[in-house]
Design a protein around this motif. Structure first.
Motif, mmCIF file in Angstrom:
data_model
loop_
_atom_site.group_PDB
_atom_site.id
_atom_site.type_symbol
_atom_site.label_atom_id
_atom_site.label_comp_id
_atom_site.label_asym_id
_atom_site.label_seq_id
_atom_site.Cartn_x
_atom_site.Cartn_y
_atom_site.Cartn_z
ATOM 1 N N TYR A 162 -4.866 11.700 2.796
ATOM 2 C CA TYR A 162 -5.557 10.625 3.485
ATOM 3 C C TYR A 162 -4.635 9.892 4.449
ATOM 4 C CZ TYR A 162 -8.955 11.743 -0.032
ATOM 5 O OH TYR A 162 -9.837 12.427 -0.814
ATOM 6 N N GLN A 168 0.330 10.705 9.996
ATOM 7 C CA GLN A 168 -0.558 10.995 11.116
ATOM 8 C C GLN A 168 0.240 11.350 12.359
ATOM 9 O OE1 GLN A 168 -2.989 7.944 13.440
ATOM 10 N NE2 GLN A 168 -4.485 8.710 11.961
ATOM 11 N N GLN A 172 0.067 14.797 14.340
ATOM 12 C CA GLN A 172 -0.263 14.715 15.764
ATOM 13 C C GLN A 172 0.771 15.478 16.607
ATOM 14 O OE1 GLN A 172 -0.793 10.709 17.158
ATOM 15 N NE2 GLN A 172 -0.865 11.280 19.291
ATOM 16 N N LEU A 193 -11.622 17.698 8.769
ATOM 17 C CA LEU A 193 -12.030 16.416 9.340
ATOM 18 C C LEU A 193 -10.814 15.630 9.816
ATOM 19 C CD1 LEU A 193 -14.132 14.246 9.965
ATOM 20 C CD2 LEU A 193 -13.967 13.492 7.582
ATOM 21 N N ARG A 194 -9.734 15.686 9.058
ATOM 22 C CA ARG A 194 -8.537 14.977 9.484
ATOM 23 C C ARG A 194 -8.022 15.533 10.818
ATOM 24 N NH1 ARG A 194 -2.602 14.313 6.842
ATOM 25 N NH2 ARG A 194 -2.080 12.374 7.908
ATOM 26 N N THR A 196 -9.854 16.882 13.305
ATOM 27 C CA THR A 196 -10.676 16.412 14.424
ATOM 28 C C THR A 196 -10.455 14.925 14.676
ATOM 29 O OG1 THR A 196 -12.619 16.069 12.968
ATOM 30 C CG2 THR A 196 -12.441 18.196 14.092
ATOM 31 N N GLU A 197 -10.166 14.158 13.609
ATOM 32 C CA GLU A 197 -9.890 12.735 13.796
ATOM 33 C C GLU A 197 -8.592 12.532 14.577
ATOM 34 O OE1 GLU A 197 -12.059 10.895 9.799
ATOM 35 O OE2 GLU A 197 -9.945 11.444 9.734
ATOM 36 N N VAL A 198 -7.550 13.286 14.216
ATOM 37 C CA VAL A 198 -6.272 13.163 14.930
ATOM 38 C C VAL A 198 -6.405 13.679 16.357
ATOM 39 C CG1 VAL A 198 -3.868 13.943 14.986
ATOM 40 C CG2 VAL A 198 -4.902 13.240 12.821
ATOM 41 N N GLY A 200 -8.986 13.406 18.142
ATOM 42 C CA GLY A 200 -9.709 12.379 18.880
ATOM 43 C C GLY A 200 -8.829 11.286 19.433
ATOM 44 N N SER A 225 -17.711 14.387 11.463
ATOM 45 C CA SER A 225 -16.715 14.795 12.445
ATOM 46 C C SER A 225 -17.286 14.747 13.858
ATOM 47 C CB SER A 225 -16.247 16.226 12.138
ATOM 48 O OG SER A 225 -15.454 16.748 13.165
ATOM 49 N N ASP A 226 -16.418 14.508 14.829
ATOM 50 C CA ASP A 226 -16.792 14.550 16.249
ATOM 51 C C ASP A 226 -15.856 15.532 16.964
ATOM 52 O OD1 ASP A 226 -17.844 14.069 18.752
ATOM 53 O OD2 ASP A 226 -16.669 12.241 19.071
ATOM 54 N N SER A 273 -17.656 22.541 16.477
ATOM 55 C CA SER A 273 -16.192 22.583 16.466
ATOM 56 C C SER A 273 -15.626 23.974 16.738
ATOM 57 C CB SER A 273 -15.642 22.072 15.128
ATOM 58 O OG SER A 273 -15.909 22.985 14.085
#
Length: 398
Positions: A162, A168, A172, A193-194, A196-198, A200, A225-226, A273
């Protein structure tokens, strides 16, 4: 009456699906009772927690235990004289029955999926702490090595999944060093999901720069997720059903055999994705788009040639160079995968599904299906949709 002690975190989609299958069987036979002990991941390795479990099992006079524990004293568990089935986490547990999975095959499925899309850069993101991540990585990398490819690897400790700010930033930095485009396989949907979040917050475009595929098809996580995550669907519910069925038989026979319930990957739920292809050849890219957008691959080679205004010889040469197989074989494999998916998502008779997908020769379809899936369409549906057969693997071979 059969009394079963359930040990689980009860929060993950995987665990809940497993319990759904388990409860489905119990409702079919009736007269089962459950005692639920919610455990955190930290409890799975705690000897005090194990002693608590044993104490409750003995005081409640449980007939069996099913759930999550790892690195346990198997002799201590077996000493209480009731069947124990443990869901894998850190390792498979010797001396105890396991609910395990074809983790290696899941990695192979991910590699094949990305290879069909023409990718030449690959990455894996997971954790070395769990057997399902380690073996998914192994299956993914081994399949890539067979075609002369390799994957960039990033593994982290499960207790940082998490993430803090520094974690992070490290992730990254790794993602920013990857070439574009890269196909990334994550060990499960939480890890995907982590990613796609990073991405973003790192100006990395998904799927243009990085295609991302997870495992478990957790609909909440995938759609959070985005963009939404593509994910490998596992036969979890049926695995829970088979575990309950075997447990019932063992309790009735008053024996304590050791067995493995193997949960297999079924298919890939495609979302944005992994949308698109990594193919530089415009002819091949055009053919791939036509095959995968025209009615479940029903388009003929002749129509593809006409739409692309190219000869069969020229397209075949380009296609083999980019994809590695003939366009005919690609269409056949793709249509067979569509047929397999329909077997599990539709209640129509098998022949009706075949005709709906444009198959007029059911015999040839069955031959193609058996070549790819090692079973007939009827066997495939019975096992993965209705749970009518059982897979038991000797744990010594795992």
């Amino acid at each position: 009456m059969l009394k079963v002690l359930l040990l689980s975190d009860f929060t993950s989609a995987y665990s809940r699906l497993l319990l759904k299958g388990f409860l489905r069987y119990s409702m079919e036979v009736g007269n089962w009772r459950f005692y639920r002990i919610p455990l955190s991941r930290e409890d799975f390795n705690d000897e005090k927690a194990i002693e608590t479990v044993i104490d409750i099992a003995q005081r409640w006079e449980a007939d069996a235990i099913m759930g999550q524990l790892s690195e346990v004293n198997t002799e201590r568990l077996r000493s209480i004289g009731i069947p124990v089935i443990l869901q894998n986490y850190t390792n498979r547990v010797d001396g105890i029955s396991n609910i395990t999975g074809d983790y290696y095959g899941t990695g192979e499925m991910a590699a094949n999926y990305f290879l069909r899309k023409g990718y030449t850069n690959f990455a894996f993101y997971g954790t070395s702490d769990t057997i399902w991540s380690r073996e998914r990585e192994e299956g993914f990398c081994t399949r890539l090595a067979e075609v002369g490819q390799h994957a960039y690897i990033y593994n982290e400790e499960s207790n940082i999944r998490y993430g803090s700010t520094s974690d992070q930033q490290t992730l990254q930095a790794w993602l920013q060093q990857l070439p574009h485009p890269t196909a990334l396989f994550a060990c499960d949907d939480v890890f995907a999901l982590r990613i796609t979040e990073v991405c973003g917050i790192s100006n990395i475009q998904v799927p243009q720069d990085l295609a991302v595929l997870g495992v478990d098809n957790d609909e909440i996580l995938c759609n959070m997720s985005d963009p939404p995550l593509s994910s490998i669907v596992l036969d979890v519910k049926n695995g829970g059903y088979q575990a309950a069925k075997l447990l019932h038989s063992i309790v009735k026979d008053k024996q304590l055999p050791q067995f493995n319930i193997v949960i297999n990957p079924i298919r890939i739920e495609r979302r944005k994705s992994t949308e698109g292809y990594s193919v530089s050849d415009k002819l091949v890219l055009g053919a791939l788009k036509l095959i995968e957008t025209e009615n479940n691959g029903l388009i003929s080679i002749t129509e593809i040639l006409n739409r692309l205004c190219v000869s069969r010889r020229v397209l075949e040469k380009h296609f083999r160079k980019e994809v590695g197989i003939s366009i005919y074989q690609y269409i056949l494999d793709y249509r067979t995968s569509c047929f397999a998916e329909k077997l599990l998502t539709s209640d129509l008779p098998i022949m009706d599904i075949a005709f709906e997908l444009g198959y007029e020769d059911y015999i040839n379809l069955t031959k193609s299906f058996k070549r790819i899936y090692q079973m007939t369409p009827t066997q495939y549906r019975n096992y993965y949709k209705y749970g009518k057969t059982t897979t038991i693997i000797n744990p010594n071979n795992q």
